[in-house]
Structures are given as C-alpha cells and as structure tokens.
Design an enzyme around this catalytic site. Structure first.
Site, short mmCIF file in Angstrom:
data_model
loop_
_atom_site.label_atom_id
_atom_site.label_comp_id
_atom_site.label_asym_id
_atom_site.label_seq_id
_atom_site.Cartn_x
_atom_site.Cartn_y
_atom_site.Cartn_z
N ILE A 15 47.09 27.45 40.83
CA ILE A 15 47.84 27.90 39.51
C ILE A 15 49.16 28.39 39.98
O ILE A 15 49.96 28.35 39.08
CB ILE A 15 47.06 29.32 39.03
CG1 ILE A 15 47.45 29.42 37.51
CG2 ILE A 15 47.26 30.48 39.76
CD1 ILE A 15 46.56 30.25 36.73
N GLY A 36 42.33 36.70 46.26
CA GLY A 36 41.93 35.65 45.43
C GLY A 36 43.27 35.26 44.77
O GLY A 36 44.29 35.01 45.42
N ASP A 38 45.00 36.54 42.53
CA ASP A 38 45.55 37.93 42.43
C ASP A 38 46.85 37.80 43.90
O ASP A 38 48.14 37.73 43.46
CB ASP A 38 45.04 39.27 42.25
CG ASP A 38 45.74 40.37 41.82
OD1 ASP A 38 45.46 41.26 41.81
OD2 ASP A 38 47.13 40.23 41.48
N SER A 121 37.52 35.90 36.74
CA SER A 121 36.03 36.71 37.08
C SER A 121 35.20 35.95 37.84
O SER A 121 34.06 36.28 38.15
CB SER A 121 35.24 37.32 35.64
OG SER A 121 35.93 38.66 35.26
N TYR A 125 34.47 38.80 41.20
CA TYR A 125 33.99 39.43 40.20
C TYR A 125 32.48 38.74 40.04
O TYR A 125 31.77 39.46 38.91
CB TYR A 125 34.76 39.68 39.06
CG TYR A 125 35.58 40.65 38.93
CD1 TYR A 125 35.64 41.44 40.29
CD2 TYR A 125 36.74 41.28 38.12
CE1 TYR A 125 36.84 42.47 40.60
CE2 TYR A 125 37.69 42.08 38.31
CZ TYR A 125 37.86 42.88 39.60
OH TYR A 125 38.43 43.74 39.69
#
Ligand code: APR
Length: 181
Positions: A15, A36, A38, A121, A125
């Site tokens: 991304i 991850g 982030d 997520s 998550y």
C-alpha cells in the site's frame, strides 16, 4: 456514473507504493504508529507523519482521521482503527464496516478521488480474512453506489492468500468473477 463494480479493484502489492490521492492506514487508537501496515506507512512517510499524528489526540475504533502523506506517493493518509477480533459477537463486524464508511466519508470531504485500503484488522487484530474481505467489498460497493465523486477504490492485498479471499468475497457480493479492469 460508472457502477461500483467498475470503480473497485483488487490489487496485490504494498500500500505504501500506491499512487492514489489517499491511502488508508490500519492504525491503533493512539495513532502513534505500530507494526504491520501502520509501521510500513510511517517508515515510508517519514517522521513528519508521526508529528502530525501526535496533534490528533488519538482515534476511537471505527472512526477515521486524515493527515498529509509527506514522503509517500499518496497526498493523504486516512488513519482508521479497526476492531480487535474477540469472536465476532462484540460488534466487530459493524465496527469494521464503520472503518470503511468513515474513511470514504472523510475522503469525499477532502476531495479525494482515488483511495487505497489495506485489509483492515486482518493482521495483528486477527479478524478472519474471508469475513473482513466481504465487509470491505460490501461497504465500498454500498458507498460508491451513492457517491459519484470517488473514482476508484483499490483494495490492496499483501500476498496471494489475501487476494484469493478478496476474489472469493467479490463472487459473493457481485455474483460473478472479479475481472482485472
Ligand atoms: N501493504 C499492504 N498491506 C499490508 C502491508 C503493506 N505494506 N503490511 C501489512 N499489510 C496487511 C497485513 O498482511 C494484513 O492483512 O495489512 C493487514 C492488516 O494487518 P496489520 O497491519 O497487522 O493491522 P491490523 O490487523 O489492523 O492491526 C492493527 O497492528 O500495526 C499495529 O499499530 C497497529 O496496533 C495496530 C494493529
């Protein structure tokens, strides 16, 4: 207006490399970075991103906040906080759907025309990928059906397992095979 299914694409890749107006970050409620996607976004954007995030005062699960993209190709980063999977009976599906809806709403408010989402997520998550992919495609379709200003949504899959899950979800939502645009 082109139908939603012609404005949503499934992309396999990173991304941080997407040259869309905005990319979406799967953040945590502090908005102060993490691992991850982030971590990848903060590394690629550079330290000014964290500086701007510090001033935002966090973000509740299901909501979204927008910053500049700094050294990223994307002009903006839309930070959203997905739910942690706790079995599926604690409102997780509705909160994940809200992440997509609120990110798209914020994008429209800022004149964003093209936007890329990671699979929110589904990493740390632990949200089941198949269910998350269905929510992502259903929510993006529903939003684009009502909103002509978003020209393209890219659902960025970080590997073949994710793209398989998204293509399967595509068949469930649109009733046909995904075709590369
Ligand atoms: N490009 C696209 N997708 C990516 C990338 C990347 N560079 N890196 C990871 N992913 C994918 C993962 O494979 C996963 O499918 O993003 C998805 C989301 O995984 P996470 O990044 O772990 O995010 P999430 O599950 O929402 O957990 C958020 O993790 O990084 C921390 O600070 C973050 O606390 C927050 C939590």
């Amino acid at each position: 207006m082109k139908p939603a299914k012609e404005r949503i694409r499934i992309v396999e890749g990173d991304i941080t490399k997407q040259e869309t107006d905005a990319i979406v970050n799967a953040a945590n409620s502090s908005l102060l970075g993490g691992g991850g996607v982030d971590g990848a976004i903060h590394r690629a954007a550079g330290p000014e991103l964290l500086e701007e995030c510090r001033g935002l005062g966090g973000c509740p699960t299901g909501e979204a906040r927008i910053t500049k993209g700094y050294r990223l190709p994307a002009k903006h980063v839309i930070h959203t906080v997905g739910p942690v999977w706790r079995g599926g009976n604690r409102g997780e599906p509705e909160l994940l759907a809200a992440c997509y809806r609120n990110s798209l709403k914020l994008a429209v408010e800022h004149g964003v025309r093209t936007i890329a989402f990671p699979s929110i997520s589904t990493g740390a998550y632990r949200f089941p990928l198949d269910q998350a992919a269905r929510i992502a495609i259903k929510e993006c379709k529903a939003f684009l059906d009502q909103e002509p200003s978003i020209e393209e949504v890219s659902l960025v899959c970080f590997g073949p397992a994710a793209s398989d899950a998204y293509r399967k979800a595509w068949r469930e939502v649109f009733g046909e095979e995904y075709r590369e645009g």
